[in-house]
Scaffold this active site. Structure first.
Site, mmCIF file in Angstrom:
data_model
loop_
_atom_site.group_PDB
_atom_site.id
_atom_site.type_symbol
_atom_site.label_atom_id
_atom_site.label_comp_id
_atom_site.label_asym_id
_atom_site.label_seq_id
_atom_site.Cartn_x
_atom_site.Cartn_y
_atom_site.Cartn_z
ATOM 1 N N ASP A 180 0.826 -1.205 0.000
ATOM 2 C CA ASP A 180 0.000 0.000 0.000
ATOM 3 C C ASP A 180 0.863 1.257 0.000
ATOM 4 O OD1 ASP A 180 -2.646 -0.898 -0.075
ATOM 5 O OD2 ASP A 180 -2.690 -1.277 2.064
ATOM 6 N N LEU A 181 1.850 1.298 0.880
ATOM 7 C CA LEU A 181 2.642 2.512 1.052
ATOM 8 C C LEU A 181 3.422 2.868 -0.202
ATOM 9 C CD1 LEU A 181 3.936 1.853 4.684
ATOM 10 C CD2 LEU A 181 2.229 3.547 3.980
#
Length: 411
Positions: A180-181
């Site tokens: 996600d990051l």
């Protein structure tokens, strides 16, 4: 109040229709750089991560600490996109925006007239970033994508964790939602590139970011080892697949990290630990040999390192300008003097006076530094302000929208 940003993106308007982490992480980056970010949330619910706890703030919002990590420098409005009147409000905001960020399932916004084709028809300069698990095309396009699944599917977990056959061996996810990051980072980079292109052409574009694509791209040296050398990547615990020694070793009172990147460093380190003749062994004279004979090398080094106290060895390595250190707990690194000197932790006050701590933007811009204007907002707390300021709605009109459940203010 309007944004008073002074960063490099001051004046850029971002409409953030995303939730959870990858999208909010990307829009927070833009907000840190000075963009005005309006976060759109579902009335009565808000971003899913507001309830991803404990821990929670001990205030009226009961927002989670998780939510706080990705939503500073934004204003929040709560609008029901499924209501035609609510969707029309978002279309009007998008017509005034430079960037729209969304992470709905593929095609999910088209039924509301909030897809790229619909919005760019009235705002051809719009940059529209879609973040999904698998992208806008391909056989997996309709699947939902979550960080844990992507870490496994991408191959990342096949090279993370202790080796098979060792105690605790087996696939392991990374301890942060890395897929996600990093997708959020790539999305932000792509939106900045699209802004630069718009400066030259006047035209926006659609950006298609997929978690799986991003995570596969991050296989980097591991994928290159396989693609260009036929080397099958495998789990090595804390060892490096190419450079040896590059791992943790046990001292008398704890572990140290030893990260030696070349033959000179290896020779200096072995002299430091009392093994000056080790680099002359034909098996260990260069990195290729040390890689082939890593177990024999480890067996030779471990007894010498085990005689040291960890603090003494780290200090000796620092004096010799050799890369080494300890494995910090998170409270230790957050209290580290280097982190304090770099100013990475910030305290911000929410609209009700509640203070929250956030980790700041890590890059230092000499002429247009990042500023921290807004704490992560409560859900919908800026609804009336934004609708009046951006769309010119009156108090009576906003009151009617609230009564009809089309918009809402703070949960």
């Amino acid at each position: 109040m309007t944004d008073t940003a002074s960063g490099p993106l001051a004046g850029i308007k971002v409409l953030d229709l995303s939730r959870v982490l990858a999208g909010p992480w990307s829009s927070q980056i833009l907000g840190d750089l000075g963009a005005e970010v309006i976060k759109v949330e579902q009335p009565g619910q808000g971003d899913d991560t507001r309830r991803w706890g404990p821990p929670f703030l001990e205030d009226g919002s009961r927002d989670s600490a998780y939510y706080l990590c990705a939503n500073r420098n934004k204003r929040s409005i709560a609008v029901d996109l499924a209501n035609p009147e609510g969707a029309e409000l978002i279309r009007q905001l998008a017509a005034q925006s430079d960037i729209v960020v969304e992470n709905f399932r593929v095609g999910g916004l088209a039924k509301y007239g909030l897809d790229y084709a619909s919005l760019s028809a009235t705002n051809p300069g719009l940059i529209y970033c879609s973040i999904t698990g698998f992208g806008q095309d391909g056989p997996y396009r309709d699947r939902g994508g979550y960080d844990f699944l992507i870490q496994g599917m991408s191959g990342l977990m096949s090279v993370t964790g202790r080796a098979d056959g060792e105690p605790g061996g087996g696939p392991m996810k990374v301890g942060i939602p890395i897929s996600d990051l990093v997708t959020g980072l790539y999305a932000a980079i792509s939106m900045l590139a699209a802004l630069e292109n718009r400066h030259r052409t006047g035209l926006g574009q659609h950006i298609d970011c997929a978690l799986l694509d991003t995570q596969v791209s991050l296989l980097a040296n591991q994928a290159s080892n396989y693609l260009n050398g036929g080397l099958m990547p495998r789990r090595l615990g804390n060892e490096h697949p190419n450079t040896v020694p590059y791992q943790d070793f046990a001292c008398a009172d704890g572990d140290v990290l030893v990260a030696l990147g070349n033959d000179r460093q290896f020779r200096a380190f072995t002299a430091l630990i009392g093994l000056p003749d080790l680099p002359d062994d034909p098996r260990f004279v260069d990195n290729a040999g040390r890689n082939r004979h890593r177990k024999e090398l480890q067996d030779a080094m471990r007894p010498a390192i085990a005689r040291w106290q960890s603090a003494d060895l780290i200090a000796a390595m620092e004096a010799a300008k050799l890369p080494g250190g300890k494995v910090n707990e998170i409270p230790e690194i957050l209290a580290d003097p280097q982190i304090a000197a770099r100013g990475l932790i910030h305290r911000l006050s929410r609209s009700d006076g509640t203070e929250v701590s956030v980790l700041g933007y890590p890059a230092k811009l000499s002429r247009t530094p990042v500023d921290y204007r807004r704490a992560p907002p409560r859900s919908g707390e800026d609804t009336a302000e934004v609708l009046a300021e951006r769309l010119g709605l009156t108090e009576e009109q906003i009151a009617r929208l609230k009564t009809d459940g089309i918009v809402a203010e703070t949960l």
